[in-house]
Design a protein around this motif. Structure first.
Motif, PDB file in Angstrom:
ATOM      1  N   SER A 148      -6.555 -32.785  33.392  1.00 34.55           N
ATOM      2  CA  SER A 148      -5.897 -32.467  34.664  1.00 34.55           C
ATOM      3  C   SER A 148      -6.793 -31.664  35.597  1.00 34.55           C
ATOM      4  CB  SER A 148      -4.576 -31.710  34.431  1.00 34.55           C
ATOM      5  OG  SER A 148      -3.656 -32.513  33.738  1.00 34.55           O
ATOM      6  N   LEU A 149      -8.100 -31.775  35.422  1.00 34.26           N
ATOM      7  CA  LEU A 149      -9.046 -31.049  36.267  1.00 34.26           C
ATOM      8  C   LEU A 149      -9.460 -31.888  37.467  1.00 34.26           C
ATOM      9  CD1 LEU A 149     -11.404 -29.568  33.507  1.00 34.26           C
ATOM     10  CD2 LEU A 149      -9.456 -28.447  34.611  1.00 34.26           C
ATOM     11  N   PHE A 150      -9.729 -31.214  38.573  1.00 38.28           N
ATOM     12  CA  PHE A 150     -10.317 -31.887  39.725  1.00 38.28           C
ATOM     13  C   PHE A 150     -11.400 -31.012  40.316  1.00 38.28           C
ATOM     14  CE2 PHE A 150      -6.736 -29.462  41.379  1.00 38.28           C
ATOM     15  CZ  PHE A 150      -7.163 -28.971  42.606  1.00 38.28           C
ATOM     16  N   ARG A 151     -12.373 -31.643  40.980  1.00 42.57           N
ATOM     17  CA  ARG A 151     -13.551 -30.968  41.478  1.00 42.57           C
ATOM     18  C   ARG A 151     -13.642 -31.099  42.992  1.00 42.57           C
ATOM     19  NH1 ARG A 151     -17.637 -30.732  37.728  1.00 42.57           N
ATOM     20  NH2 ARG A 151     -18.367 -29.036  39.057  1.00 42.57           N
ATOM     21  N   VAL A 152     -14.100 -30.032  43.647  1.00 45.21           N
ATOM     22  CA  VAL A 152     -14.369 -30.029  45.083  1.00 45.21           C
ATOM     23  C   VAL A 152     -15.843 -29.680  45.264  1.00 45.21           C
ATOM     24  CG1 VAL A 152     -13.849 -29.014  47.323  1.00 45.21           C
ATOM     25  CG2 VAL A 152     -12.008 -29.390  45.671  1.00 45.21           C
ATOM     26  N   PHE A 153     -16.588 -30.556  45.921  1.00 42.51           N
ATOM     27  CA  PHE A 153     -18.020 -30.362  46.143  1.00 42.51           C
ATOM     28  C   PHE A 153     -18.277 -30.090  47.615  1.00 42.51           C
ATOM     29  CE2 PHE A 153     -17.617 -33.207  42.490  1.00 42.51           C
ATOM     30  CZ  PHE A 153     -18.378 -32.541  41.543  1.00 42.51           C
ATOM     31  N   ASP A 154     -19.010 -29.016  47.886  1.00 39.82           N
ATOM     32  CA  ASP A 154     -19.401 -28.668  49.251  1.00 39.82           C
ATOM     33  C   ASP A 154     -20.711 -29.376  49.578  1.00 39.82           C
ATOM     34  OD1 ASP A 154     -19.985 -27.580  51.669  1.00 39.82           O
ATOM     35  OD2 ASP A 154     -20.194 -25.521  50.980  1.00 39.82           O
ATOM     36  N   ILE A 155     -20.702 -30.221  50.609  1.00 42.64           N
ATOM     37  CA  ILE A 155     -21.873 -31.025  50.943  1.00 42.64           C
ATOM     38  C   ILE A 155     -23.020 -30.153  51.448  1.00 42.64           C
ATOM     39  CG2 ILE A 155     -22.732 -32.850  52.474  1.00 42.64           C
ATOM     40  CD1 ILE A 155     -19.977 -34.110  52.349  1.00 42.64           C
ATOM     41  N   ALA A 156     -22.728 -29.178  52.283  1.00 39.18           N
ATOM     42  CA  ALA A 156     -23.777 -28.378  52.915  1.00 39.18           C
ATOM     43  C   ALA A 156     -24.444 -27.422  51.933  1.00 39.18           C
ATOM     44  CB  ALA A 156     -23.204 -27.613  54.102  1.00 39.18           C
ATOM     45  N   ARG A 176     -22.545 -26.387  46.568  1.00 39.46           N
ATOM     46  CA  ARG A 176     -21.710 -25.683  45.599  1.00 39.46           C
ATOM     47  C   ARG A 176     -20.553 -26.573  45.158  1.00 39.46           C
ATOM     48  NH1 ARG A 176     -19.733 -20.614  48.654  1.00 39.46           N
ATOM     49  NH2 ARG A 176     -18.538 -20.373  46.726  1.00 39.46           N
ATOM     50  N   ASP A 177     -19.927 -26.184  44.060  1.00 38.89           N
ATOM     51  CA  ASP A 177     -18.759 -26.924  43.591  1.00 38.89           C
ATOM     52  C   ASP A 177     -17.808 -25.971  42.903  1.00 38.89           C
ATOM     53  OD1 ASP A 177     -19.127 -27.136  40.441  1.00 38.89           O
ATOM     54  OD2 ASP A 177     -21.097 -27.494  41.337  1.00 38.89           O
ATOM     55  N   VAL A 178     -16.574 -26.391  42.785  1.00 35.49           N
ATOM     56  CA  VAL A 178     -15.551 -25.579  42.143  1.00 35.49           C
ATOM     57  C   VAL A 178     -14.599 -26.512  41.413  1.00 35.49           C
ATOM     58  CG1 VAL A 178     -14.060 -25.572  44.178  1.00 35.49           C
ATOM     59  CG2 VAL A 178     -13.878 -23.714  42.506  1.00 35.49           C
ATOM     60  N   THR A 179     -14.074 -26.041  40.266  1.00 32.70           N
ATOM     61  CA  THR A 179     -13.177 -26.823  39.420  1.00 32.70           C
ATOM     62  C   THR A 179     -11.807 -26.162  39.369  1.00 32.70           C
ATOM     63  OG1 THR A 179     -15.044 -27.512  38.045  1.00 32.70           O
ATOM     64  CG2 THR A 179     -12.844 -27.808  37.123  1.00 32.70           C
ATOM     65  N   TYR A 180     -10.762 -26.980  39.542  1.00 38.25           N
ATOM     66  CA  TYR A 180      -9.386 -26.481  39.456  1.00 38.25           C
ATOM     67  C   TYR A 180      -8.596 -27.349  38.488  1.00 38.25           C
ATOM     68  CZ  TYR A 180     -10.455 -23.982  43.815  1.00 38.25           C
ATOM     69  OH  TYR A 180     -11.024 -23.178  44.768  1.00 38.25           O
TER      70      TYR A 180
END
Length: 476
Positions: free
Chosen positions: A388-396, A399-403
């Motif tokens: 049930s994890l999802f990832r958000v990646f910052d293009i600039a 960086r990335d973060v997992t929730y």
């Protein structure tokens, strides 16, 4: 033709405003990874047992985010509408059920002796041009155009059929009645306006509406057809990779999509990990594509799983039409349409699973297809993973973060805590483990976020984990 210079000189509009070329890499803007998210709604059963027919197989916002459509393996489509009047105390994303209808039924192909599942493979909204809404849905063989409209008046007083059932009356008419319209409470009606059938011999994996809103494409394993929305009996085959001898088959089509602004440009991905960009004004033959996006393969690292995990499951264009994000099993690759020889950036989604590929192959998880999507401002990319994890990646900033999309988050406006994946999972490690740390050995491969959609104008996320639809929004 849309060449590299033409793309470079284009400043597209995003959400009604000009999007500058350097806006994507503006490091002065707040990072999307610093956004605080909280769970605003959960749709679906909260029980641990999951009925396979209730598993959500597709989710998509419409062009302004007012509506959200979700299709499941049972062939049903549920349309949610944003409630702007009766909002929750802390939420802007109070989406309520607007319409539920059965889009596809199970069928049987007697010529090939195979069952055709009712599962919804893809959903595509058409832009609103009238009081009604239109969307396309597809299973493995048939695409349907649905009209969703609100009825405020109802005809009564029929002579040849019953009022409610519509059945023909058997008794003789005693007198002639004149039908009349009576005002009723708003009734939402979903009707199939057109059925686009008998054009695909293989399983349809994607549909995409053109920027002109008049045509759409449907892609199966070996062919891509283009339809006009007004014609259900005629389509044009634009891509055909079927070899004369099926033993020579080297790749299959995995996904296809129109460019967001160029009417004649579309792209399709293959199981070989490549994306071909085609311009119909030049050629529709796949070997004469306008651009080919593929990373050079390191021969020394090839193994049994290399081709499987390299297959592209999903890709999408940025709103400004300059970038493309492609999701294979292990990565999200960011491409600049002006540079086809190398990906601009490669984001690792779950690199920690490389040591578990044998297990993933045995339980068929290695064949899972994950979606990816851009944020409304083209600054971030969203994709899902296991547990049930999802990832958000910052293009600039890269960086990335997992929730975690968890049903345990019940507190109103409780901000999601970033998660960290750690190796191992023994008892000794469990004693030292923090709350935000998740060991790889405890990941639940049955709970996977395969499908996701980012609101086209705001920081609102819709993610699917089996039979649950999670809605997240930024906390501010």
């Amino acid at each position: 033709m849309m060449d590299g210079d033409a793309i470079a000189d284009t400043d597209a509009e995003v959400n009604g405003r000009p999007m500058k070329k350097d806006e994507i890499s503006d490091s002065q803007q707040p990072s999307p990874c610093d956004t605080q998210w909280y769970l605003s709604q959960i749709k679906g059963s909260l029980e641990d047992e999951n009925v396979d027919a209730d598993t959500i197989s597709s989710v998509q916002f419409n062009e302004n985010g007012e509506f959200l459509a979700a299709g499941d393996k049972g062939g049903r489509i549920v349309v949610f509408k944003r409630d702007l009047e009766n909002q929750q105390p802390f939420a802007r994303t109070d989406y309520n059920v607007y319409s539920t209808f059965q889009s596809h039924e199970p069928e049987f192909d007697y010529l090939k002796s195979v069952e055709i599942e009712e599962k919804i493979n893809d959903i595509a909204w058409l832009k609103r041009r009238s009081p009604a809404h239109f969307l396309l849905s597809t299973n493995d063989k048939t695409v349907k155009l649905w009209k969703i409209s609100e009825k405020t008046r109802r005809a009564e007083g029929f002579n040849l059929r019953e009022e409610d059932s519509g059945r023909v009356l058997n008794q003789r008419l005693q007198r002639l009645r004149i039908p009349a319209l009576r005002s009723v409470d708003g009734i939402v009606e979903a009707s199939a306006r057109r059925v686009y059938a008998n054009a695909h011999a293989y399983h349809i994996n994607s549909i995409s509406v053109n920027a002109d809103q008049e045509t759409f494409l449907s892609a199966d394993d070996l062919r891509i057809n283009i339809w006009h929305t007004e014609s259900k009996n005629l389509c044009w085959n634009v891509i055909d990779i079927k070899p004369d001898n099926m033993e020579d088959l080297a790749e299959v089509i995995t996904y296809s999509r129109f460019h967001p602004t160029e009417n004649s440009v579309f792209a399709f991905s293959s199981s070989k990990g490549v994306i071909r960009l085609c311009d119909m004004r030049r050629s529709t033959h796949h070997e004469q594509h306008a651009k080919l996006f593929a990373d050079a393969e390191d021969v020394g690292t090839r193994n049994f799983f290399s081709e499987i995990i390299a297959s592209i499951a999903h890709f999408t264009f940025s709103y400004n039409g300059l970038l493309m994000a492609a999701r294979d099993y292990m990565h999200v690759k960011l491409w600049d349409l002006r540079m086809e020889n190398k990906a601009v950036e490669v984001f690792h989604v779950h690199e920690y699973l490389k040591a578990k590929l044998c297990t993933l192959y045995e339980n068929d998880c290695i064949f899972d297809k994950f979606d990816c999507c851009f944020s409304h401002d083209d600054k971030a990319i969203l994709t899902g993973s296991y547990g049930s994890l999802f990832r958000v990646f910052d293009i600039a900033s890269k960086r990335d973060v997992t929730y975690e999309a968890s049903k345990d988050v019940t507190k109103v406006k409780a901000v999601l805590k970033p998660k960290k994946i750690i190796a191992g999972g023994d008892r000794l490690a469990a004693q030292k483990r923090k709350k935000d740390e998740i060991p790889t050995d405890s990941l639940d491969y049955g709970r996977k976020v395969l499908h996701a959609s980012w609101h086209p104008r705001e920081n609102v996320l819709a993610l699917c984990a089996t039979n649950n639809l999670f809605m997240f929004e930024d906390a501010h």
